[in-house]
Design a protein around this motif. Sequence first.
Motif, PDB file in Angstrom:
ATOM      1  N   UNK A 232      -0.524  19.609   2.832  1.00 53.34           N
ATOM      2  CA  UNK A 232      -1.845  19.114   2.473  1.00 53.34           C
ATOM      3  C   UNK A 232      -1.876  18.324   1.179  1.00 53.34           C
ATOM      4  N   UNK A 233      -1.206  18.837   0.152  1.00 54.04           N
ATOM      5  CA  UNK A 233      -1.201  18.155  -1.143  1.00 54.04           C
ATOM      6  C   UNK A 233       0.015  17.246  -1.285  1.00 54.04           C
ATOM      7  N   UNK A 234       1.214  17.773  -0.977  1.00 48.05           N
ATOM      8  CA  UNK A 234       2.438  17.024  -1.204  1.00 48.05           C
ATOM      9  C   UNK A 234       2.530  15.738  -0.410  1.00 48.05           C
ATOM     10  N   UNK A 235       2.404  15.833   0.919  1.00 51.35           N
ATOM     11  CA  UNK A 235       2.527  14.638   1.749  1.00 51.35           C
ATOM     12  C   UNK A 235       1.377  13.662   1.515  1.00 51.35           C
ATOM     13  N   UNK A 236       0.195  14.177   1.195  1.00 54.93           N
ATOM     14  CA  UNK A 236      -0.928  13.286   0.916  1.00 54.93           C
ATOM     15  C   UNK A 236      -0.704  12.524  -0.385  1.00 54.93           C
TER      16      UNK A 236
END
Length: 328
Positions: free
Chosen positions: A251-255
């Motif tokens: 959710x945070x990393x790839x975004x």
Amino acid sequence: MTQPVQADASTFDDVVLPSQTHVPLTRARSNALLLLVAVIWGSAFVAQSFAMRSLGSLMFTGLRFALGAAVVAPFAWREWRMLRARNRQPRPRDLVHIAGLGTLLFLGAAMQQVGMQTTTVTNAGFLTALYIPLVPVLGWIASRHLPHWTTWLAAAGCVAGSWLLTGGGSLANFRTGDWWIIASSLPWAVHVMLVGRAANKLHGAMLVACGQFIACSALALVLGLATEPVTAHGVGQAFGAIVYTGVLSVGIGFTLQVVAQRHSRPADSAIVLSSESVFSAAAGALFMGDRIGATGLFGCALILACVLMVQLQPIVWRWFADSNRKPA
């Protein structure tokens, strides 16, 4: 599948998109975000390893990417409404491209997760970094744009540093899981090369992120339900790992990766993201009992030096250019 073409490197410097209402990220800030992504991904290897004790590789991949999609969905919906108000919402062809990115994510994540069953956290971090030299090579093949010589040097240094990180062992010592993670380097490389281009083309980083998560999750869950045993107890045992990797890693990393790569060169992005192997080794030592000797520590230092080389190269060359333009 997204068009297999690497954007010209110059298009990633100080990009300003028509839909932006804020000051765009600079290249340095984008690389700083990518470094944060590397910290998150490196630490996630521990959670991925724990999850394999009670849940199949495909089911774990599908569940964590589904959770990641849910985290990003409100922002993607807001972005969709803004683009629709300007009649710039993604077209069917764009959705096919996003699904292509999701397929690349699925291939990379699933093969990596299979490999995690029979390799160490430290080895997984090292072998995942093999996508680094593939990014400039694939970009050169696709667009004939030759990266700066320092990028090649840094890529070679990162691979050498990652090898040292594992103690410099021979290929004969590699396990089955090691080879699975080596295979995952190709889809990871193609994804790193194309994701920023897709986000720039669609003017929607959140839409690209959420769409690719949904596609990846759907593929993994369908195949997982068909091939792997699934129990409520197993899901419960892996719940913490699912939440950690789903919220933070996906959710945070790839975004953040999608957002940052709108303003960062693909080859540079790969180098900065390579520091993930350093953070995975640190997490493995802290939580899994992995130990790093003097050779491994030297490998860590080499990787960090290469990351700094990529960060400082444009600043140094600009300083030299400005100095040469000054009147005597």
